[in-house]
Design a protein around this motif. Structure first.
Motif, PDB file in Angstrom:
ATOM      1  N   ALA A 162     -25.030  17.983   6.135  1.00  0.00           N
ATOM      2  CA  ALA A 162     -23.732  18.329   5.538  1.00  0.00           C
ATOM      3  C   ALA A 162     -22.771  18.813   6.622  1.00  0.00           C
ATOM      4  O   ALA A 162     -21.556  18.803   6.439  1.00  0.00           O
ATOM      5  CB  ALA A 162     -23.904  19.390   4.454  1.00  0.00           C
ATOM      6  N   HIS A 166     -14.663  24.303   0.380  1.00  0.00           N
ATOM      7  CA  HIS A 166     -14.502  24.527   1.829  1.00  0.00           C
ATOM      8  C   HIS A 166     -13.034  24.905   2.048  1.00  0.00           C
ATOM      9  O   HIS A 166     -12.140  24.422   1.344  1.00  0.00           O
ATOM     10  CB  HIS A 166     -14.837  23.215   2.539  1.00  0.00           C
ATOM     11  N   THR A 189     -13.119  20.443  -5.097  1.00  0.00           N
ATOM     12  CA  THR A 189     -14.103  19.670  -4.357  1.00  0.00           C
ATOM     13  C   THR A 189     -14.936  18.791  -5.298  1.00  0.00           C
ATOM     14  O   THR A 189     -15.258  19.207  -6.417  1.00  0.00           O
ATOM     15  CB  THR A 189     -15.016  20.611  -3.542  1.00  0.00           C
ATOM     16  N   SER A 235     -19.405  20.808  -3.609  1.00  0.00           N
ATOM     17  CA  SER A 235     -19.277  21.917  -2.656  1.00  0.00           C
ATOM     18  C   SER A 235     -20.355  21.833  -1.579  1.00  0.00           C
ATOM     19  O   SER A 235     -21.490  21.431  -1.854  1.00  0.00           O
ATOM     20  CB  SER A 235     -19.397  23.234  -3.434  1.00  0.00           C
ATOM     21  N   ASN A 236     -19.987  22.234  -0.375  1.00  0.00           N
ATOM     22  CA  ASN A 236     -20.962  22.195   0.727  1.00  0.00           C
ATOM     23  C   ASN A 236     -21.913  23.392   0.684  1.00  0.00           C
ATOM     24  O   ASN A 236     -22.743  23.546   1.572  1.00  0.00           O
ATOM     25  CB  ASN A 236     -20.252  22.099   2.090  1.00  0.00           C
ATOM     26  N   GLY A 266     -23.544  22.418  -3.975  1.00  0.00           N
ATOM     27  CA  GLY A 266     -24.220  21.125  -4.012  1.00  0.00           C
ATOM     28  C   GLY A 266     -24.047  20.325  -5.296  1.00  0.00           C
ATOM     29  O   GLY A 266     -24.277  19.121  -5.308  1.00  0.00           O
ATOM     30  N   GLY A 293     -18.383  16.371   0.889  1.00  0.00           N
ATOM     31  CA  GLY A 293     -19.801  16.606   0.602  1.00  0.00           C
ATOM     32  C   GLY A 293     -20.427  15.477  -0.204  1.00  0.00           C
ATOM     33  O   GLY A 293     -21.641  15.248  -0.148  1.00  0.00           O
ATOM     34  N   LYS A 340     -19.540  12.402   8.657  1.00  0.00           N
ATOM     35  CA  LYS A 340     -20.657  12.811   7.794  1.00  0.00           C
ATOM     36  C   LYS A 340     -21.205  11.593   7.044  1.00  0.00           C
ATOM     37  O   LYS A 340     -22.116  11.701   6.241  1.00  0.00           O
ATOM     38  CB  LYS A 340     -20.202  13.867   6.793  1.00  0.00           C
ATOM     39  N   ILE A 374     -27.634  18.793  -1.052  1.00  0.00           N
ATOM     40  CA  ILE A 374     -27.187  20.016  -0.376  1.00  0.00           C
ATOM     41  C   ILE A 374     -27.832  21.156  -1.155  1.00  0.00           C
ATOM     42  O   ILE A 374     -27.476  21.386  -2.316  1.00  0.00           O
ATOM     43  CB  ILE A 374     -25.648  20.125  -0.409  1.00  0.00           C
ATOM     44  N   ARG A 432     -28.970  26.569   4.389  1.00  0.00           N
ATOM     45  CA  ARG A 432     -28.625  25.274   3.797  1.00  0.00           C
ATOM     46  C   ARG A 432     -29.556  24.181   4.314  1.00  0.00           C
ATOM     47  O   ARG A 432     -29.647  23.941   5.507  1.00  0.00           O
ATOM     48  CB  ARG A 432     -27.187  24.902   4.113  1.00  0.00           C
ATOM     49  N   SER A 472     -29.654  20.384   4.033  1.00  0.00           N
ATOM     50  CA  SER A 472     -28.855  19.243   3.562  1.00  0.00           C
ATOM     51  C   SER A 472     -29.427  18.009   4.245  1.00  0.00           C
ATOM     52  O   SER A 472     -29.598  17.984   5.452  1.00  0.00           O
ATOM     53  CB  SER A 472     -27.388  19.438   3.905  1.00  0.00           C
TER      54      SER A 472
END
Ligand SMILES: Cc1ncc(COP(=O)(O)O)c(C=O)c1O
Length: 404
Positions: A28, A118, A166, A169-170, A173, A198, A221, A334, A379, A381
């Protein structure tokens, strides 16, 4: 005929960095780069480094390779290359977009931002308060980290002009229902701006089906180069104030105040080559459109990632000392958690010592981590090149590190 599953061993061979033996669970923050991207980058720098705007032979070659990169960016979102703005990052793309949209608003107009996002999709919009706009915060459930549509409904009114949210979300998830958000926003005459950073590495996106007004994601990413990809609905792009030189008039490229990093755009064509390589390996050659090919590849990716994710979530749920962030439901790969009696840095450090790369802290989603009432999260990810053996290693390591 049975449909194939992702050949992870084949996938892993395309990512030279995996050979160093680190189990890489920090995707992520940025994914690894497959061989075709490296090839396109090197090829452009070695053989095509010419200003692309002339009719000379080097210029034409350079232009074609840049066009391949733009095509891939557009295909990831299901739009035309002419509708895409490329920039150095999503943070910068949102920053520029906020300046471009500002003249559309009046003092007293309201902007809804979340505390799950974010900061890229918060800070730029919050600064509109300097021009008299009123900022409303759509807050997460403090226990789970989830955003509830019912809470958004309480904030929406005829004064709302912008809803910034979003897709995933990072930290939390979960996949947010951005189509439902956009529908609600439209009802009160507001625009919806979505951060897809994400979400995009895990699913093929169809922005038009979402009904949103702008959508951003980050190519670095999505197995690409360090670029931000921004789509703005053509109707909105026409109304936005240009940010480029006055004599440049091609909308929406007028939303990019500077030039492009051509080698990075060209490198992005390699992401398309990579997806095609996966397609060919799993489905043979076919003359389907790129979107059809990518859709089939992303379906393999989704199935694989869902299986790995379930293993990790099940393990974390079995540990009493663990607080898992986010509820069960549609989740991108995530997975964030905290551990009673240990800081996120301590847990991450113990994993680093075992050659397992994870993230820790707030990842610029500081408002989210603060709202959850924790000092930071660990995290995990992952991406489609992570495999079961790495998950075994991760679970084994966590079993040693975490109190039961
Ligand atoms: C969910 C999310 N949104 C936005 C960003 C910012 O993207 P960029 O680094 O391209 O500015 C990130 C980066 O980590 C992110 O994870």
């Amino acid at each position: 005929m049975t449909s194939p599953t992702l050949d992870v061993a084949f996938v892993r061979r395309q990512f030279p960095q995996l050979a160093d033996g680190t189990a890489f669970f920090e995707n992520a923050g940025g994914s690894l780069v497959p061989e075709p991207v490296r090839k396109r980058l090197i090829d452009f720098v070695s053989h095509s480094f010419a200003q692309p705007s002339y009719d000379s032979a080097p210029s034409r070659v350079s232009r074609q390779k840049i066009a391949d990169g733009k095509r891939l960016a557009a295909d990831l979102l299901g739009v035309e290359p002419e509708e895409i703005v490329l920039g150095p990052s999503t943070t910068l793309n949102f920053y520029v977009l906020s300046h471009a949209l500002r003249p559309l608003f009046q003092p007293g107009d309201e902007v809804i931002v979340t505390d799950q996002d974010h900061e890229a999709n918060v800070g730029a919009w919050r600064r509109l308060s300097e021009f008299g706009l009123v900022i409303r915060e759509w807050q997460i459930d403090r226990k789970t980290g989830e955003l509830r549509l019912a809470d958004l409904d309480k904030l929406l009114s005829a004064k709302t002009k912008l809803v910034c949210v979003t897709h995933c979300s990072n930290v939390v998830g979960s996949v947010n229902d951005v189509a439902a958000v956009a529908q609600r926003a439209k009802k009160v005459g507001a625009l919806t701006i979505v951060d897809g950073v994400g979400y995009a590495p895990h699913h093929l996106i169809d922005v038009r089906a979402l009904g949103v007004d702008a959508y951003a994601c980050s190519a670095y990413k999505i197995f690409g180069t360090h670029l931000g990809i921004l789509w703005v609905h053509p109707d909105l792009a026409k109304r936005a104030r240009p940010q480029a030189h006055d004599f440049l008039t091609t909308v929406p490229q007028t939303l990019n105040p500077g030039g492009l990093t051509y080698e990075l755009v060209a490198g992005l064509g390699g992401t398309g080559d990579y997806l095609d390589l996966l397609y060919k390996h799993h489905f043979g050659s076919g003359d389907n459109s790129p979107r059809t090919r990518y859709a089939r590849v992303f379906k393999l990716i989704e199935d694989h990632e869902r299986k790995l994710g379930a293993r990790i979530v099940d393990f974390l749920k079995s540990r009493k000392s663990v607080r898992l962030i986010g509820e069960d439901g549609a989740r991108a790969p995530i997975i964030c958690f905290t551990v009673a009696g240990k800081t996120s840095t301590e847990v991450a450090k113990a994993l680093f010592d075992r050659k397992i790369a994870v993230g820790h802290g707030h990842f610029y989603a500081k408002r989210c981590v603060d709202a959850l009432g924790v000092e930071g999260v660990i995290r995990i990810s992952f991406a489609h090149y992570n495999d079961d053996a790495e998950v075994d290693r991760l679970i084994q390591a966590l079993s040693e590190i975490l109190p039961s």
